[in-house]
Write a protein that holds these residues in place. Structure first.
Motif, short mmCIF file in Angstrom:
data_model
loop_
_atom_site.label_atom_id
_atom_site.label_comp_id
_atom_site.label_asym_id
_atom_site.label_seq_id
_atom_site.Cartn_x
_atom_site.Cartn_y
_atom_site.Cartn_z
N UNK A 8 0.81 -1.21 0.00
CA UNK A 8 0.00 0.00 0.00
C UNK A 8 0.86 1.27 0.00
N UNK A 9 2.03 1.20 0.62
CA UNK A 9 2.95 2.33 0.54
C UNK A 9 3.38 2.52 -0.91
N UNK A 10 3.71 1.44 -1.58
CA UNK A 10 4.15 1.53 -2.97
C UNK A 10 3.08 2.13 -3.87
N UNK A 11 1.83 1.76 -3.61
CA UNK A 11 0.73 2.25 -4.44
C UNK A 11 0.27 3.65 -4.03
N UNK A 12 0.78 4.15 -2.91
CA UNK A 12 0.33 5.42 -2.36
C UNK A 12 0.98 6.65 -2.96
N UNK A 13 1.91 6.48 -3.87
CA UNK A 13 2.57 7.63 -4.49
C UNK A 13 2.16 7.69 -5.97
N UNK A 14 1.71 8.84 -6.44
CA UNK A 14 1.20 8.91 -7.81
C UNK A 14 2.23 8.54 -8.89
N UNK A 15 3.49 8.85 -8.67
CA UNK A 15 4.49 8.52 -9.68
C UNK A 15 4.74 7.02 -9.70
N UNK A 16 4.81 6.38 -8.55
CA UNK A 16 5.00 4.91 -8.53
C UNK A 16 3.80 4.23 -9.19
N UNK A 17 2.61 4.73 -8.94
CA UNK A 17 1.41 4.17 -9.57
C UNK A 17 1.47 4.38 -11.08
N UNK A 18 1.93 5.55 -11.50
CA UNK A 18 2.08 5.82 -12.94
C UNK A 18 3.10 4.87 -13.57
N UNK A 19 4.20 4.63 -12.88
CA UNK A 19 5.23 3.73 -13.40
C UNK A 19 4.64 2.34 -13.62
N UNK A 20 3.87 1.85 -12.67
CA UNK A 20 3.23 0.54 -12.87
C UNK A 20 2.36 0.55 -14.11
N UNK A 84 5.29 -7.65 -11.99
CA UNK A 84 5.00 -9.01 -11.55
C UNK A 84 3.49 -9.17 -11.67
N UNK A 85 3.05 -9.65 -12.82
CA UNK A 85 1.62 -9.69 -13.13
C UNK A 85 0.83 -10.56 -12.16
N UNK A 86 1.40 -11.65 -11.67
CA UNK A 86 0.69 -12.50 -10.72
C UNK A 86 0.41 -11.74 -9.42
N UNK A 87 1.41 -11.06 -8.91
CA UNK A 87 1.23 -10.31 -7.66
C UNK A 87 0.28 -9.14 -7.87
N UNK A 88 0.41 -8.46 -8.99
CA UNK A 88 -0.47 -7.33 -9.28
C UNK A 88 -1.92 -7.81 -9.40
N UNK A 89 -2.14 -8.98 -9.98
CA UNK A 89 -3.50 -9.53 -10.08
C UNK A 89 -4.07 -9.81 -8.69
#
Length: 99
Positions: A8-20, A84-89
């Motif tokens: 959730x920390x990783x997903x909490x920053x707009x640039x990291x979310x954009x990179x994904x 990592x598509x499995x983890x992201x799913x």
């Protein structure tokens, strides 16, 4: 299903979310010596698109990697990243949205 706070920390920053999001289409990055679809996108290309310093890009990718949302392949001195598509799913199913 529980996920560590690092996700959730990783997903909490707009640039990291954009990179994904950008890494969904590795072919949208500039050409590399080896195809991004095979080895991942070189950090220098992620850095350029995000318009951040190399150290900031490295920190962003380290956070995503600790959360198991991306994998890293080293080729010489360069780091290449893929989703990592499995983890992201699994995360997407938990939060009810696609990443």
């Amino acid at each position: 299903m529980r996920f560590p706070p690092t996700v959730f920390k990783a997903l909490g920053h707009p640039t990291r979310l954009a990179i994904l999001g950008w890494l969904k289409d590795p072919g949208s990055f500039p050409p590399q010596d080896r195809p991004a679809e095979e080895v991942g996108v070189c950090l220098k290309h992620i850095q350029a698109r995000a318009e951040v310093s190399q150290s900031t890009a490295s920190q962003f990718m380290a956070t995503l990697q600790r959360a198991d949302l991306v994998t890293c392949t080293r080729i010489g001195q360069w780091s290449h990243y893929q989703r990592d598509e499995d983890e992201i799913a699994r995360v997407s199913a938990l939060i009810g949205t696609s990443l």
